[in-house]
Design a protein around this motif. Structure first.
Motif, PDB file in Angstrom:
ATOM      1  N   GLU A  36       0.881  -1.331  -0.065  1.00  0.00           N
ATOM      2  CA  GLU A  36       0.012  -0.017  -0.058  1.00  0.00           C
ATOM      3  C   GLU A  36       0.945   1.217   0.100  1.00  0.00           C
ATOM      4  OE1 GLU A  36      -3.189   0.734  -0.269  1.00  0.00           O
ATOM      5  OE2 GLU A  36      -3.888  -1.417  -0.199  1.00  0.00           O
ATOM      6  N   VAL A  37       0.401   2.331  -0.442  1.00  0.00           N
ATOM      7  CA  VAL A  37       1.093   3.527  -0.427  1.00  0.00           C
ATOM      8  C   VAL A  37      -0.045   4.709  -0.001  1.00  0.00           C
ATOM      9  CG1 VAL A  37       2.134   5.626  -1.590  1.00  0.00           C
ATOM     10  CG2 VAL A  37       2.604   3.265  -2.388  1.00  0.00           C
ATOM     11  N   ILE A  38       0.415   5.108   1.230  1.00  0.00           N
ATOM     12  CA  ILE A  38      -0.760   5.988   1.920  1.00  0.00           C
ATOM     13  C   ILE A  38      -0.178   7.358   1.979  1.00  0.00           C
ATOM     14  CG2 ILE A  38      -2.209   6.340   4.009  1.00  0.00           C
ATOM     15  CD1 ILE A  38      -1.421   3.354   4.568  1.00  0.00           C
ATOM     16  N   ARG A  39      -1.009   8.271   1.607  1.00  0.00           N
ATOM     17  CA  ARG A  39      -0.813   9.833   1.533  1.00  0.00           C
ATOM     18  C   ARG A  39      -0.709  10.230   3.073  1.00  0.00           C
ATOM     19  NH1 ARG A  39       1.868  13.927   0.045  1.00  0.00           N
ATOM     20  NH2 ARG A  39       1.650  14.614  -2.022  1.00  0.00           N
ATOM     21  N   TYR A  46      -3.985  10.514   5.281  1.00  0.00           N
ATOM     22  CA  TYR A  46      -5.363  10.724   4.502  1.00  0.00           C
ATOM     23  C   TYR A  46      -5.896   9.315   4.056  1.00  0.00           C
ATOM     24  CZ  TYR A  46      -8.735  12.720   1.533  1.00  0.00           C
ATOM     25  OH  TYR A  46      -9.699  12.936   0.782  1.00  0.00           O
ATOM     26  N   LEU A  47      -6.942   9.016   4.223  1.00  0.00           N
ATOM     27  CA  LEU A  47      -7.892   7.792   3.771  1.00  0.00           C
ATOM     28  C   LEU A  47      -7.244   6.497   4.504  1.00  0.00           C
ATOM     29  CD1 LEU A  47      -8.496   8.581   0.105  1.00  0.00           C
ATOM     30  CD2 LEU A  47     -10.046   9.126   1.961  1.00  0.00           C
ATOM     31  N   LEU A  48      -6.828   6.555   5.672  1.00  0.00           N
ATOM     32  CA  LEU A  48      -5.927   5.672   6.138  1.00  0.00           C
ATOM     33  C   LEU A  48      -6.722   4.250   6.405  1.00  0.00           C
ATOM     34  CD1 LEU A  48      -3.674   4.061   7.635  1.00  0.00           C
ATOM     35  CD2 LEU A  48      -4.355   5.512   9.792  1.00  0.00           C
ATOM     36  N   TYR A  93       5.244   3.698   2.375  1.00  0.00           N
ATOM     37  CA  TYR A  93       5.245   2.811   1.382  1.00  0.00           C
ATOM     38  C   TYR A  93       5.137   1.498   2.594  1.00  0.00           C
ATOM     39  CZ  TYR A  93       6.208  -1.053  -1.563  1.00  0.00           C
ATOM     40  OH  TYR A  93       6.178  -2.229  -2.197  1.00  0.00           O
ATOM     41  N   LEU A  94       4.230   0.601   2.469  1.00  0.00           N
ATOM     42  CA  LEU A  94       4.318  -0.743   3.376  1.00  0.00           C
ATOM     43  C   LEU A  94       3.950  -1.931   2.606  1.00  0.00           C
ATOM     44  CD1 LEU A  94       1.359  -2.072   4.093  1.00  0.00           C
ATOM     45  CD2 LEU A  94       0.817   0.432   4.725  1.00  0.00           C
ATOM     46  N   SER A 244      -5.292   9.005  -7.742  1.00  0.00           N
ATOM     47  CA  SER A 244      -4.619   8.221  -7.047  1.00  0.00           C
ATOM     48  C   SER A 244      -4.188   8.979  -5.610  1.00  0.00           C
ATOM     49  CB  SER A 244      -3.401   7.718  -7.783  1.00  0.00           C
ATOM     50  OG  SER A 244      -2.569   8.550  -7.842  1.00  0.00           O
ATOM     51  N   SER A 245      -3.535   8.119  -4.795  1.00  0.00           N
ATOM     52  CA  SER A 245      -3.046   8.697  -3.288  1.00  0.00           C
ATOM     53  C   SER A 245      -1.701   9.810  -3.733  1.00  0.00           C
ATOM     54  CB  SER A 245      -2.260   7.694  -2.627  1.00  0.00           C
ATOM     55  OG  SER A 245      -3.592   6.847  -2.132  1.00  0.00           O
ATOM     56  N   THR A 246      -1.030   9.691  -4.891  1.00  0.00           N
ATOM     57  CA  THR A 246       0.099  10.554  -4.918  1.00  0.00           C
ATOM     58  C   THR A 246      -0.155  11.651  -5.920  1.00  0.00           C
ATOM     59  OG1 THR A 246       1.140   9.145  -6.545  1.00  0.00           O
ATOM     60  CG2 THR A 246       1.921   9.016  -4.382  1.00  0.00           C
ATOM     61  N   SER A 247      -1.425  11.399  -6.944  1.00  0.00           N
ATOM     62  CA  SER A 247      -1.761  12.247  -8.027  1.00  0.00           C
ATOM     63  C   SER A 247      -3.049  13.016  -7.677  1.00  0.00           C
ATOM     64  CB  SER A 247      -1.882  11.630  -9.410  1.00  0.00           C
ATOM     65  OG  SER A 247      -0.578  11.060  -9.956  1.00  0.00           O
TER      66      SER A 247
END
Length: 293
Positions: A36-39, A46-48, A93-94, A244-247
């Motif tokens: 997963e990639v979490i912002r 965010y959105l955990l 990043y996990l 997406s989480s990064t975009s």
């Protein structure tokens, strides 16, 4: 700074320089794991909850017995922020793999999963979100279980690299002309005031920001329609955007050599961007008054 110094790996917090990656790691040898990639905005996730839900679904799908219950793992991730004194924008990043064992296609018995989590700084892509980006179309050659966020990303990488070599931000994937998603994002088009996107099938990743986009659309009373659509529909759209989480929510203003509408981000995309900023507690891309068109 490339990576914050404290990482979570193999059951404990440690300095990243002391991490010894196991040689017979099934994630390395087979791609046998999920991620997963979490912002992170201003030191907060965010959105955990949405990401954790998806992580556990992916783990269940590939039959990895995760050693942490949901609340315990959320506490670990929160502790990772605290131990790194994280106060800025970034991402975590996990990764969870089946573990380390002699190489064999059969699942090893009594092997503990390897769990890794680390933080990187990540500035928002303000220029792209404000002005929009271009994309290419590309055949979707991935496997049939894209709803699992697995480590097996080579087809995604090849598509993203081709987009980059063509001076574009993303690749819009399609199976025999039917649009699925982008190489690392969900994709949508707007026509006659409606938002269209691919249904949540096994053929796409069920994006966490996509969940938020659907919620924003409902609050804004914008129809959100999940239906299969063709590459030609994208090129004839009033607006196109990805998430997406990064975009975050990024307009697409050109696909292949075709300009989308007038080549500028559209009003519905702008409204969704503003809703995202309010939800995440961050600065809007543009002033609110410009979303009212």
């Amino acid at each position: 700074m490339s990576v914050f110094p404290i990482v979570f790996a193999q059951g404990s917090f440690m300095h990243k320089d002391k991490l010894k990656y196991p040689f017979e790691e099934r994630g390395l040898q087979f791609g046998d794991g999920v991620y997963e990639v979490i912002r992170i905005y201003r030191g907060k996730y965010y959105l955990l909850e949405e990401h954790i839900d998806r992580l556990y679904r992916s783990l269940s799908e590939i039959k990895i017995n995760f050693p942490h219950d949901r609340d315990d793992f959320i506490h670990i991730l929160e502790s990772l922020l605290t131990k790194n004194e994280m106060k800025m924008d970034g991402k975590v990043y996990l990764q969870v793999t089946r573990g380390s064992a002699p190489r064999n296609h059969i699942f090893p018995q009594n092997t503990e999963p390897n769990v890794y989590a680390y933080i990187e700084p990540a500035a928002r892509n303000m220029k792209e979100m404000e002005n929009g980006v271009c994309a290419i179309t590309h055949p979707d050659i991935r496997w049939s279980f894209c709803h699992i966020k697995s480590l097996n990303l080579l087809p995604n990488l090849l598509a993203k690299q081709e987009a980059n070599e063509n001076g574009c931000y993303e690749a819009i994937l399609h199976k025999d002309g039917t649009v699925t998603e982008c190489s690392s994002a969900n994709v949508y088009f707007v026509k006659n005031g409606n938002i269209y996107t691919h249904p949540k099938t096994n053929g796409i990743l069920h994006g966490c920001v996509r969940i938020a986009v659907e919620r924003f659309a409902e609050n804004l009373e914008i129809p959100f329609i999940e239906d299969a659509y063709h590459v030609g529909d994208i090129k004839d759209a009033d607006e196109v955007f990805l998430s997406s989480s990064t975009s975050e929510i990024t307009p697409i203003v050109k696909v292949d050599d075709h300009q989308i509408n007038d080549g500028l981000p559209g009003p519905i995309t702008r409204k969704l961007q503003h809703a995202y900023a309010l939800d995440a507690g961050i600065e809007p891309i543009i002033p609110e008054t410009l979303t009212e068109a």
